[in-house]
Design a protein around this motif. Structure first.
Motif, mmCIF file in Angstrom:
data_model
loop_
_atom_site.group_PDB
_atom_site.id
_atom_site.type_symbol
_atom_site.label_atom_id
_atom_site.label_comp_id
_atom_site.label_asym_id
_atom_site.label_seq_id
_atom_site.Cartn_x
_atom_site.Cartn_y
_atom_site.Cartn_z
ATOM 1 N N THR A 100 0.784 -1.164 0.087
ATOM 2 C CA THR A 100 -0.011 0.135 -0.131
ATOM 3 C C THR A 100 0.801 1.256 -0.286
ATOM 4 N N ILE A 101 0.711 2.101 -0.985
ATOM 5 C CA ILE A 101 1.164 3.421 -1.112
ATOM 6 C C ILE A 101 0.262 4.282 -1.751
ATOM 7 N N VAL A 102 -0.041 5.200 -1.135
ATOM 8 C CA VAL A 102 -1.172 6.231 -1.395
ATOM 9 C C VAL A 102 -0.660 7.493 -1.672
ATOM 10 N N ILE A 103 -0.675 8.505 -2.861
ATOM 11 C CA ILE A 103 -0.256 9.629 -3.172
ATOM 12 C C ILE A 103 -1.472 10.388 -3.826
ATOM 13 N N ASN A 104 -1.451 11.608 -3.177
ATOM 14 C CA ASN A 104 -2.509 12.364 -3.655
ATOM 15 C C ASN A 104 -2.149 12.947 -5.031
#
Length: 183
Positions: A100-104
């Motif tokens: 999991t890697i979340v970037i806006n």
């Protein structure tokens, strides 16, 4: 941001070096890629290709090519657990592990940054303003960075830190919840 074929090739080369992917002769590379694929490097190549076609499309044919590559890129995102929009990361991006890697989409990450698993970089309170992260930043596992903040060049962010304030001094180490400078 990739605006030409030269930029595209430069981004690919810097990503390859950041991930420490060794260049080999063509036949040996085919065998290695078939039996032991480096899925993170494959993802980053797909990301850069999508960025290239998104930023350089000039006619309907190129738009169709972009949509084809975008679909492939989205499938890889789902497979690896990444949510990394195009045009957010500079050249030399190094993703340490899949997960999991979340970037806006409004965030900007500079060149030669290393991102670990379970990282979340986003906006806060319903605003569209997201972090601006400088060059050569190390983002440890589990880090949360949010809000309209700036992270200076050369900053090291320790594991599980929560960064909600700007770090304007270069080459610092920050850790904790909320993150504070230690060095």
């Amino acid at each position: 941001m990739i605006k030409s074929k030269t930029d595209y090739l430069e981004y690919l080369e810097r990503d390859r070096k950041a991930l420490k992917v060794i260049k080999q002769n063509f036949l040996k590379q085919l065998v290695v890629d078939f039996f032991f694929p480096n899925v993170i490097y494959i993802f980053q190549r797909k990301l850069r290709k999508v960025e290239y076609y998104k930023n350089t499309q000039t006619n309907i044919f190129r738009k169709m090519i972009y949509l084809y590559f975008y679909r492939d890129y989205r499938n890889y995102q789902l497979k690896l657990g990444f949510s990394i929009p195009p045009n957010t990361c500079g050249p030399g991006l190094s993703i340490a592990h899949y997960g999991t890697i979340v970037i806006n989409g409004n965030a900007k990450i500079g060149a030669n940054c290393r991102v670990h698993i379970a990282v979340n970089i986003g906006a806060t309170g319903g605003t569209k303003k997201a972090p601006f992260i400088g060059d050569n930043v190390y983002i440890g596992p589990g880090v949360k960075i949010f809000g309209d903040i700036k992270i200076a060049n050369g900053t090291t962010i320790g594991a599980n830190a929560v960064v909600n304030r700007s770090v304007l001094e270069e080459n610092t180490v920050i850790v904790g919840v909320p993150a504070k400078k230690v060095k």
